[in-house]
Motif scaffolding. Structure first.
Motif, PDB file in Angstrom:
ATOM      1  N   ARG A 176      -5.743  -4.261   3.293  1.00 17.20           N
ATOM      2  CA  ARG A 176      -3.934  -4.901   2.838  1.00 17.20           C
ATOM      3  C   ARG A 176      -3.745  -5.500   2.194  1.00 17.20           C
ATOM      4  O   ARG A 176      -2.972  -6.070   1.209  1.00 17.20           O
ATOM      5  CB  ARG A 176      -3.422  -4.282   4.300  1.00 17.20           C
ATOM      6  CG  ARG A 176      -3.556  -4.028   5.096  1.00 17.20           C
ATOM      7  CD  ARG A 176      -2.423  -2.701   4.826  1.00 17.20           C
ATOM      8  NE  ARG A 176      -1.294  -2.369   4.066  1.00 17.20           N
ATOM      9  CZ  ARG A 176      -0.032  -2.533   5.089  1.00 17.20           C
ATOM     10  NH1 ARG A 176      -0.103  -1.983   5.993  1.00 17.20           N
ATOM     11  NH2 ARG A 176       0.629  -2.213   4.376  1.00 17.20           N
ATOM     12  N   GLN A 177      -4.661  -6.930   2.988  1.00 13.73           N
ATOM     13  CA  GLN A 177      -4.641  -7.631   1.842  1.00 13.73           C
ATOM     14  C   GLN A 177      -4.851  -8.436  -0.043  1.00 13.73           C
ATOM     15  O   GLN A 177      -4.176  -8.173  -0.877  1.00 13.73           O
ATOM     16  CB  GLN A 177      -5.202  -9.386   1.964  1.00 13.73           C
ATOM     17  CG  GLN A 177      -4.276  -9.945   3.479  1.00 13.73           C
ATOM     18  CD  GLN A 177      -3.041 -10.482   3.355  1.00 13.73           C
ATOM     19  OE1 GLN A 177      -2.098  -9.863   3.240  1.00 13.73           O
ATOM     20  NE2 GLN A 177      -3.285 -11.094   2.471  1.00 13.73           N
ATOM     21  N   LEU A 184      -5.497  -4.820  -1.971  1.00 14.03           N
ATOM     22  CA  LEU A 184      -4.789  -3.969  -2.638  1.00 14.03           C
ATOM     23  C   LEU A 184      -3.565  -3.606  -2.556  1.00 14.03           C
ATOM     24  O   LEU A 184      -2.812  -3.331  -3.471  1.00 14.03           O
ATOM     25  CB  LEU A 184      -5.172  -2.330  -1.958  1.00 14.03           C
ATOM     26  CG  LEU A 184      -6.911  -1.693  -1.868  1.00 14.03           C
ATOM     27  CD1 LEU A 184      -6.902  -0.715  -1.162  1.00 14.03           C
ATOM     28  CD2 LEU A 184      -7.348  -2.026  -2.821  1.00 14.03           C
ATOM     29  N   ASP A 185      -2.779  -4.165  -1.066  1.00 18.15           N
ATOM     30  CA  ASP A 185      -1.517  -4.199  -0.767  1.00 18.15           C
ATOM     31  C   ASP A 185      -0.791  -5.247  -1.718  1.00 18.15           C
ATOM     32  O   ASP A 185       0.356  -5.497  -2.506  1.00 18.15           O
ATOM     33  CB  ASP A 185      -0.966  -3.641   0.373  1.00 18.15           C
ATOM     34  CG  ASP A 185      -1.885  -2.089   0.211  1.00 18.15           C
ATOM     35  OD1 ASP A 185      -2.263  -1.642  -0.575  1.00 18.15           O
ATOM     36  OD2 ASP A 185      -1.480  -1.939   1.448  1.00 18.15           O
ATOM     37  N   ARG A 186      -1.523  -6.689  -1.292  1.00 19.26           N
ATOM     38  CA  ARG A 186      -0.929  -8.414  -2.062  1.00 19.26           C
ATOM     39  C   ARG A 186      -1.842  -8.396  -3.273  1.00 19.26           C
ATOM     40  O   ARG A 186      -1.445  -9.643  -3.230  1.00 19.26           O
ATOM     41  CB  ARG A 186      -0.759  -8.878  -0.226  1.00 19.26           C
ATOM     42  CG  ARG A 186      -0.285  -7.600   0.738  1.00 19.26           C
ATOM     43  CD  ARG A 186      -0.467  -8.279   2.317  1.00 19.26           C
ATOM     44  NE  ARG A 186       0.567  -8.388   2.877  1.00 19.26           N
ATOM     45  CZ  ARG A 186       0.144  -7.054   4.171  1.00 19.26           C
ATOM     46  NH1 ARG A 186      -1.173  -7.162   3.760  1.00 19.26           N
ATOM     47  NH2 ARG A 186       0.892  -6.068   5.009  1.00 19.26           N
ATOM     48  N   SER A 188       2.648   6.476   4.040  1.00 18.36           N
ATOM     49  CA  SER A 188       2.915   5.549   4.607  1.00 18.36           C
ATOM     50  C   SER A 188       1.671   4.243   3.455  1.00 18.36           C
ATOM     51  O   SER A 188       0.746   4.622   3.874  1.00 18.36           O
ATOM     52  CB  SER A 188       3.755   4.598   5.326  1.00 18.36           C
ATOM     53  OG  SER A 188       2.321   4.460   5.917  1.00 18.36           O
ATOM     54  N   LEU A 189       1.434   3.322   3.171  1.00 22.13           N
ATOM     55  CA  LEU A 189       0.230   2.677   2.902  1.00 22.13           C
ATOM     56  C   LEU A 189      -0.217   2.807   3.963  1.00 22.13           C
ATOM     57  O   LEU A 189      -1.655   2.360   3.892  1.00 22.13           O
ATOM     58  CB  LEU A 189       0.804   1.269   1.843  1.00 22.13           C
ATOM     59  CG  LEU A 189       1.239   0.923   0.718  1.00 22.13           C
ATOM     60  CD1 LEU A 189       1.589  -0.536  -0.259  1.00 22.13           C
ATOM     61  CD2 LEU A 189       0.446   2.042  -0.593  1.00 22.13           C
ATOM     62  N   ARG A 234      -2.457   5.155   4.862  1.00 28.00           N
ATOM     63  CA  ARG A 234      -3.308   5.554   3.606  1.00 28.00           C
ATOM     64  C   ARG A 234      -4.089   4.382   3.844  1.00 28.00           C
ATOM     65  O   ARG A 234      -5.572   5.467   3.819  1.00 28.00           O
ATOM     66  CB  ARG A 234      -2.875   5.853   2.282  1.00 28.00           C
ATOM     67  CG  ARG A 234      -2.041   7.204   1.711  1.00 28.00           C
ATOM     68  CD  ARG A 234      -0.613   6.888   0.357  1.00 28.00           C
ATOM     69  NE  ARG A 234      -1.729   5.736  -0.546  1.00 28.00           N
ATOM     70  CZ  ARG A 234      -0.072   5.475  -1.264  1.00 28.00           C
ATOM     71  NH1 ARG A 234       0.912   6.061  -0.504  1.00 28.00           N
ATOM     72  NH2 ARG A 234      -0.506   4.939  -1.703  1.00 28.00           N
ATOM     73  N   ARG A 235      -4.240   3.672   4.085  1.00 27.00           N
ATOM     74  CA  ARG A 235      -5.462   2.175   4.021  1.00 27.00           C
ATOM     75  C   ARG A 235      -5.877   2.753   4.860  1.00 27.00           C
ATOM     76  O   ARG A 235      -7.153   2.407   5.679  1.00 27.00           O
ATOM     77  CB  ARG A 235      -5.008   0.874   4.444  1.00 27.00           C
ATOM     78  CG  ARG A 235      -3.936   0.515   3.463  1.00 27.00           C
ATOM     79  CD  ARG A 235      -5.232   1.084   2.013  1.00 27.00           C
ATOM     80  NE  ARG A 235      -3.865   0.279   0.528  1.00 27.00           N
ATOM     81  CZ  ARG A 235      -3.782   1.308  -0.500  1.00 27.00           C
ATOM     82  NH1 ARG A 235      -4.916   2.036  -0.588  1.00 27.00           N
ATOM     83  NH2 ARG A 235      -3.353   0.415  -1.380  1.00 27.00           N
ATOM     84  N   ASP A 277     -12.479  -4.937  -6.343  1.00 31.78           N
ATOM     85  CA  ASP A 277     -11.336  -5.129  -5.955  1.00 31.78           C
ATOM     86  C   ASP A 277     -10.857  -5.638  -7.621  1.00 31.78           C
ATOM     87  O   ASP A 277      -9.661  -4.782  -7.853  1.00 31.78           O
ATOM     88  CB  ASP A 277     -10.422  -6.066  -5.136  1.00 31.78           C
ATOM     89  CG  ASP A 277     -11.345  -7.358  -5.831  1.00 31.78           C
ATOM     90  OD1 ASP A 277     -12.802  -7.728  -5.312  1.00 31.78           O
ATOM     91  OD2 ASP A 277      -9.933  -8.884  -5.348  1.00 31.78           O
ATOM     92  N   LYS A 323      -7.666  -3.416 -10.139  1.00 30.29           N
ATOM     93  CA  LYS A 323      -6.674  -5.240 -10.332  1.00 30.29           C
ATOM     94  C   LYS A 323      -6.002  -5.008 -11.842  1.00 30.29           C
ATOM     95  O   LYS A 323      -5.020  -5.312 -12.282  1.00 30.29           O
ATOM     96  CB  LYS A 323      -6.675  -6.226  -9.939  1.00 30.29           C
ATOM     97  CG  LYS A 323      -6.402  -6.803  -8.586  1.00 30.29           C
ATOM     98  CD  LYS A 323      -6.959  -7.471  -7.492  1.00 30.29           C
ATOM     99  CE  LYS A 323      -7.673  -7.794  -6.231  1.00 30.29           C
ATOM    100  NZ  LYS A 323      -7.476  -8.828  -5.537  1.00 30.29           N
TER     101      LYS A 323
END
Length: 411
Positions: A13-14, A16-18, A70-71, A74-75, A327, A331
């Motif tokens: 989450r940190q 891929l999403d943040r 939702s994210l 999926r994660r 990652d 990005k």
């Protein structure tokens, strides 16, 4: 869900999403885990990010509404899919924790969907390991190699199909651990390093893991962590021939500055980032090295007297180190390459203006992009015709990372 899996999910989450770097996310979350839990959490987080493209292609094939979830859902599915497909964990164990975790986090309805999706994925597990079957049923060549389409297209266009495949395959193999040896390592330690060494270099090795036998050598300053490819990129530019002093204009944490210093050169290190320079100062104290350090922008040289050599380890897109920093692939964008190339050009122009006659310019990147590598040299020499190219190469992909290196001399 075990603590290791909770930490891995949080790291996804940190990252891929943040937008947090995966290394920072994982390192932060590992602090709260028992030592026995840390290897699994690290493997799950890095492995899922590394193979995310292939995993997502398979989930889209087997779950047509995957993109609408939702994210968090999926994660969770992506994390469980990596464990199910690529780790030696019994499938029923993966389904169990994923379903129970989904029930707690998402509710009974989505937990049932997670369970059914993982059963379907298990039935088609061969697609995750058979390129021909994958391409026929699930996705594209870039998804098989877990890359955005634009990176695959860039490599295929600029390097050719075979080189693109080699680079892409490299990006899916966890990068080796690099060690640079600073002194005479005891023979018994050297002997114990051989079984875990992938490759050997002039001053160091690429290791499968960081062995316990190096802990004492590291504490004594005889061994430092530095990737073999980055070491060889510097050493391949013949630093013993560089005129002094050497100004490392984009020093970062200073691994290359310390390497050149250990070769007997007078070195000045600078970087605009105060956090990275604090790390360099700490390393200098630990290693007993007296290195002048400045916080400065390489585009505005801070030196009153021109240095003999300018080392530009340029900020770049990092496409050559995807194995170590998976990652990055999710990005970076093509626009990032253009923006970074503009910054590189400004730094190189400043270096070209600063360098005295007889001085040398060492240019390094950790990317595979002509715009940032060969294109920069062409542009620089057109703008500064007094600069003569002495040497230019890329480190081989089999070392786990690709660095571009060039040495120019001002006439």
């Amino acid at each position: 869900m075990t603590p290791a899996r909770r930490a891995a999910l949080a790291a996804l989450r940190q990252t891929l999403d943040r937008g947090q770097d995966i290394q920072a996310a994982v390192d932060h979350l590992l602090r709260d885990l028992a030592p026995s839990e840390r290897p699994l959490a690290t493997e799950l987080a890095y492995g899922t990010v590394r193979l995310l493209g292939r995993i997502q292609a398979l989930l889209r094939l087997l779950l047509p509404r995957f993109h609408r979830l939702s994210l968090l859902t999926r994660r969770l599915l992506e994390l469980a899919a990596y464990e199910l497909l690529f780790l030696r964990v019994p499938a029923h164990a993966t389904r169990s924790w994923a379903t129970q975790g989904a029930k707690k986090l998402l509710g009974a309805k989505l937990a049932a969907l997670v369970h059914a999706s993982l059963r379907r994925l298990e039935a088609h597990a061969d697609l995750a390991h058979d390129e021909t079957a994958f391409l026929a049923s699930a996705g594209s060549i870039w998804e098989w190699f877990s890359l955005p389409a634009w990176i695959w297209a860039l490599w295929e266009q600029e390097r050719g199909l075979d080189a693109a495949r080699e680079l892409a395959a490299m990006s899916l193999t966890p990068a080796p651990v690099g060690v640079r040896l600073r002194g005479q390592v005891p023979p018994d330690i050297a002997e114990r390093l051989r079984p875990v060494a992938r490759f050997g270099g002039q001053k160091g090795m690429a290791l499968e893991t960081w062995p316990q036998c190096l802990e004492a050598a590291e504490a004594q300053g005889l061994a430092v962590r530095m990737s073999l490819a980055s070491q060889e990129a510097v050493l391949g530019l013949e630093p013993l021939s560089w005129p002094q002093p050497v100004w490392d204009a984009c020093a970062g944490r200073g691994g290359k500055a310390l390497l050149v210093h250990d070769l007997g050169k007078q070195v000045l290190a600078s970087d605009p980032n105060a956090f990275r320079l604090r790390g360099l100062r700490n390393d200098c104290r630990r290693l007993g090295v007296d290195l002048p350090i400045l916080q400065a922008d390489a585009r505005k040289p801070p030196l009153r007297i021109p240095p003999g050599t300018i080392l530009v380890d340029a900020p770049c897109s990092g496409l050559g180190v995807l194995a170590r920093r998976p990652d990055i692939r999710w990005k970076r964008t093509p626009d990032d390459v253009t923006v970074l190339a503009r910054l590189q050009a400004e730094i190189l122009d400043a270096a070209g203006r600063t360098l005295p006659p007889g001085g040398m310019l060492a240019y390094l990147t950790c990317t595979v992009s002509r715009q940032e590598n060969e294109g920069q040299l062409d542009r620089l020499r057109a703008q500064h015709p007094q600069l003569r190219l002495r040497h230019c190469f890329m480190t081989p992909p089999e070392w786990g990372e690709v660095f571009f290196a060039a040495l120019l001399e001002r006439s």
